[in-house]
Design an enzyme around this catalytic site. Structure first.
Site, PDB file in Angstrom:
ATOM      1  N   ALA A  67       0.797  -1.175  -0.028  1.00 45.70           N
ATOM      2  CA  ALA A  67      -0.013  -0.009  -0.022  1.00 45.70           C
ATOM      3  C   ALA A  67       0.924   1.239  -0.048  1.00 45.70           C
ATOM      4  O   ALA A  67       2.077   1.281   0.340  1.00 45.70           O
ATOM      5  CB  ALA A  67      -0.856   0.361   1.346  1.00 45.70           C
ATOM      6  N   ASP A  68       0.284   2.299  -0.593  1.00 40.98           N
ATOM      7  CA  ASP A  68       1.020   3.602  -0.291  1.00 40.98           C
ATOM      8  C   ASP A  68      -0.194   4.604  -0.168  1.00 40.98           C
ATOM      9  O   ASP A  68      -1.379   4.576  -0.682  1.00 40.98           O
ATOM     10  CB  ASP A  68       1.818   3.988  -1.682  1.00 40.98           C
ATOM     11  CG  ASP A  68       2.788   5.152  -1.304  1.00 40.98           C
ATOM     12  OD1 ASP A  68       3.571   4.990  -0.629  1.00 40.98           O
ATOM     13  OD2 ASP A  68       2.369   6.281  -1.767  1.00 40.98           O
ATOM     14  N   SER A  69       0.294   5.784   0.448  1.00 42.92           N
ATOM     15  CA  SER A  69      -0.636   6.798   0.606  1.00 42.92           C
ATOM     16  C   SER A  69       0.063   8.358   0.466  1.00 42.92           C
ATOM     17  O   SER A  69       1.074   8.590   0.767  1.00 42.92           O
ATOM     18  CB  SER A  69      -1.313   6.980   2.107  1.00 42.92           C
ATOM     19  OG  SER A  69      -1.690   5.950   2.310  1.00 42.92           O
TER      20      SER A  69
END
Length: 185
Positions: A67-69
């Protein structure tokens, strides 16, 4: 049991909160090589790049979750992790008294399927009090957070409105992922 390919304490906390069994093994990916000014494209490419790196490192004996944000400021500017305290101050001041979108992307891959999601949660903040902001900066808790933003911490008391899931803002929309964890393909 899945492999969380991230060093994020927030993502690990979310998986525990939702009773998802996991081991945590980070996978390195150079996000600086991503060229886009669109937040949703950035998190898609970053989480995909992390998945590709993780698959090379760990294989698919265990399902992989990457994941990444990032934060999209009200003008659409992508706010990533602050490089130092001055950068954190600048980034947080852009969010003070403004509306932001926290955009998270995830890639979940098993031997038989791939699930991809990009989600956003939108926050409207009251102006941050200067002494409160300085105390937060001194605490160092902003480090490693997209845009230095911590909606479960410092930013919480400044939230005027929210549209979306807090889990997205913490880096992983678990609610969207859960049905895929239960699938047998």
């Amino acid at each position: 049991m899945i492999c969380l390919c991230s060093a994020s304490d927030s993502r690990a906390l979310l998986l525990r909160k939702f009773s998802v069994g996991f081991v945590q093994k980070p996978a390195d990916f150079d996000e600086d090589r991503i060229i886009t000014s669109v937040a949703k494209d950035f998190v898609y490419q970053a989480s995909k790049g992390k998945l590709e790196a993780a698959q090379k490192l760990y294989g698919l004996d265990m399902p992989l979750l990457c994941a990444d944000s990032v934060i999209a400021a009200s003008d659409g500017t992508i706010l990533r992790k602050a490089k130092n305290v001055e950068d954190a101050r600048r980034i947080l001041k852009l969010q003070s008294g403004s509306t932001i979108s926290i955009v998270s992307g995830l890639h979940y891959k098993t031997q038989k399927m791939l699930f991809v999601d990009v989600s956003a949660t939108h926050y409207r903040f009251a102006p941050f009090e200067e002494n409160d902001l300085e105390a937060y900066l001194e605490s160092g808790l902003w480090q490693g957070k997209a845009g230095g933003c911590m909606v479960e911490g410092f930013c919480r008391k400044y939230i005027l409105s929210v549209n979306g899931y807090e889990s997205t803002a913490m880096g992983l929309q678990v609610e969207t992922l859960l049905p895929w964890l239960e699938q047998e393909f």
